[in-house]
Design an enzyme around this catalytic site. Sequence first.
Site, mmCIF file in Angstrom:
data_model
loop_
_atom_site.group_PDB
_atom_site.id
_atom_site.type_symbol
_atom_site.label_atom_id
_atom_site.label_comp_id
_atom_site.label_asym_id
_atom_site.label_seq_id
_atom_site.Cartn_x
_atom_site.Cartn_y
_atom_site.Cartn_z
ATOM 1 N N GLU A 1 7.365 -9.502 1.379
ATOM 2 C CA GLU A 1 6.521 -8.367 1.590
ATOM 3 C C GLU A 1 5.114 -8.879 2.184
ATOM 4 O OE1 GLU A 1 5.614 -5.819 -1.870
ATOM 5 O OE2 GLU A 1 3.549 -5.488 -1.375
ATOM 6 N N ASP B 1 6.570 -0.071 0.749
ATOM 7 C CA ASP B 1 5.707 0.021 -0.294
ATOM 8 C C ASP B 1 4.829 1.189 0.264
ATOM 9 O OD1 ASP B 1 6.644 -1.632 -2.367
ATOM 10 O OD2 ASP B 1 4.961 -3.053 -2.335
ATOM 11 N N ASP C 1 3.482 1.942 -4.290
ATOM 12 C CA ASP C 1 2.656 0.884 -4.585
ATOM 13 C C ASP C 1 1.216 1.298 -4.298
ATOM 14 O OD1 ASP C 1 1.405 -1.567 -5.566
ATOM 15 O OD2 ASP C 1 2.554 -2.660 -3.974
ATOM 16 N N HIS D 1 6.909 -6.051 -11.969
ATOM 17 C CA HIS D 1 6.964 -7.484 -12.270
ATOM 18 C C HIS D 1 7.436 -7.871 -13.537
ATOM 19 C CE1 HIS D 1 3.819 -6.080 -9.137
ATOM 20 N NE2 HIS D 1 3.794 -7.362 -8.486
ATOM 21 N N ASP E 1 -4.780 0.406 -1.781
ATOM 22 C CA ASP E 1 -3.683 1.090 -2.553
ATOM 23 C C ASP E 1 -3.672 2.533 -2.843
ATOM 24 O OD1 ASP E 1 -2.243 -1.407 -2.331
ATOM 25 O OD2 ASP E 1 -2.323 -1.991 -4.541
ATOM 26 N N ASP F 1 4.593 -7.000 -15.835
ATOM 27 C CA ASP F 1 4.015 -5.564 -16.215
ATOM 28 C C ASP F 1 4.533 -4.967 -17.301
ATOM 29 O OD1 ASP F 1 3.020 -5.617 -13.448
ATOM 30 O OD2 ASP F 1 4.676 -4.847 -12.678
ATOM 31 N N GLU G 1 4.533 -3.067 3.500
ATOM 32 C CA GLU G 1 3.553 -2.126 2.796
ATOM 33 C C GLU G 1 2.476 -1.573 3.779
ATOM 34 O OE1 GLU G 1 2.150 -3.157 -1.186
ATOM 35 O OE2 GLU G 1 0.012 -2.715 -0.491
HETATM 36 C C1 XLS Z 1 -0.167 -6.435 -3.774
HETATM 37 C C2 XLS Z 1 1.298 -6.259 -3.368
HETATM 38 C C3 XLS Z 1 2.049 -6.188 -4.698
HETATM 39 C C4 XLS Z 1 3.462 -6.234 -4.513
HETATM 40 C C5 XLS Z 1 4.313 -6.902 -5.598
HETATM 41 O O1 XLS Z 1 -0.974 -6.378 -2.624
HETATM 42 O O2 XLS Z 1 1.516 -5.148 -2.603
HETATM 43 O O3 XLS Z 1 1.804 -5.012 -5.455
HETATM 44 O O4 XLS Z 1 3.971 -5.109 -4.173
HETATM 45 O O5 XLS Z 1 4.070 -8.093 -6.041
HETATM 46 NI NI NI Z 2 3.303 -4.036 -2.617
HETATM 47 NI NI NI Z 3 -0.602 -4.336 -1.707
#
Ligand code: XLS
Ligand code: NI
Ligand code: NI
Length: 441
Positions: A232, A296, A339, A101, A309, A104, A268
């Site tokens: 996403e 992800d 991720d 990001h 995560d 980051d 994800e």
């Molecule tokens: C949060 C998301 C974030 C995205 C990118 O839950 O997974 O990390 O992958 O903004």
């Molecule tokens: Ni993500």
């Molecule tokens: Ni996430």
Amino acid sequence: MKEYFPMVQKVKYEGKNSKNPFAFKYYDANRIIDGKPMKDHLKFAMSWWHTLCAGGADPFGTTTMDRTYGGLTDPMEIARAKVDAGFEFMTKLGIEYFCFHDADIAPEGATFAETKKNFWEIVEYIETKMKETGIKLLWATANCFNNPRYMHGAGTSCNAHSFAYAASQIKNAIEATVKLGGKGYVFWGGREGYETLLNTDMSLELDNMARLMHMAVDYGRSIGFDGDFYIEPKPKEPTKHQYDFDSATVLGFLRKYGLDKDFKMNIEANHATLAQHTFQHELRVARDNGFFGSIDANQGDALLGWDTDQFPTNAYDAVLCMYEVLKAGGFTNGGLNFDAKARRGSFTPEDIFYSYIAGMDTFAFGLRAAVKLIEDGRIDKFVEDRYSSWNSGIGKDIIDGKATMADLEKYALEKGEVTDSLGSGRQEMLESILNQIMFTL
Ligand code: XLS
Ligand code: NI
Ligand code: NI
């Protein structure tokens, strides 16, 4: 050059009997599987945020991990140290891609002009490291959720000023993606949702989100971005109701607003389970509709209802994920971005290596088992046979559009009850085939 992870040298493949915690047991990067090296099937990526920034804080406690990079305090010095540490980390693990990001990689300044200056300075520094190492950008994104200016949303804010600010961040993040040769740009709608309809104009918010995405596509294409835009999906968290709920919802949105030519899905695992779907379900919806893009990789905890995560270690999920990836024809512009973050209690630098090794080995195993599953063919064959009534007779007539309701009634009257022609679903037998393939790897 300062070494940030002196306790680890290059992580190598030692095979499944190795007890070396700093070695791969299943991931053998250059081994050819199904026509190409494992590393090209898997396209592992490092997430900048979890790996280099996140300090283990949770709603009940402050950080547990030292992210000062040797006691630094100046935010720009820390930002440069993160670049060095990140590239050392990826080189040691043999990871060839990364994702970030905007927020980051460089600190926000007091004004947007200052933020831009910080950002571009680090983008340029990253570019030199990419040239040195050959490591590539998988995708970038803009953090339009953390800052208080986005408390009511970014693209879906009630306030046009927030929208404009988000657009400026996204503009710069897309420019950086192009400069760094990235083939993906992600929209994850961190604050794109609502808490209560009592204060929300959902219709305007969604129209505006689409407006922002159209602007981003037009701008990206105008400056030479030829990769994929991704949405996403995630059903909730941080907002109670996120607009990009799941793959099916996102598909409807993309098609309604004519964004389907430029967008694919970044799926994800933990978001899938938050939406009460399996990871494989979300991948299948994307694949079946031609929207499979990137992944992800992480996992949630069955007993916790949030986006924990965690590093992916569930071998079943990894096999079924890689099965979908292979059936989709593999990654093109996408890849497998971790991720994922080490647990709050796993706070030492070694833990980041152990975490990635665990995740990479799990997906390497997943790839190998999925290739075997497809080669074995029993499950695919079973599914094919299960639908064989659609290949001839009345089934074929229905598919060819030749059967009317009256024809079907006539058919039912003639043939009588259905039960006799129904085969068993054989779920347990199929699960045991999957086990057999996994257990003999
Ligand atoms: C949060 C998301 C974030 C995205 C990118 O839950 O997974 O990390 O992958 O903004
Ligand atoms: Ni993500
Ligand atoms: Ni996430």
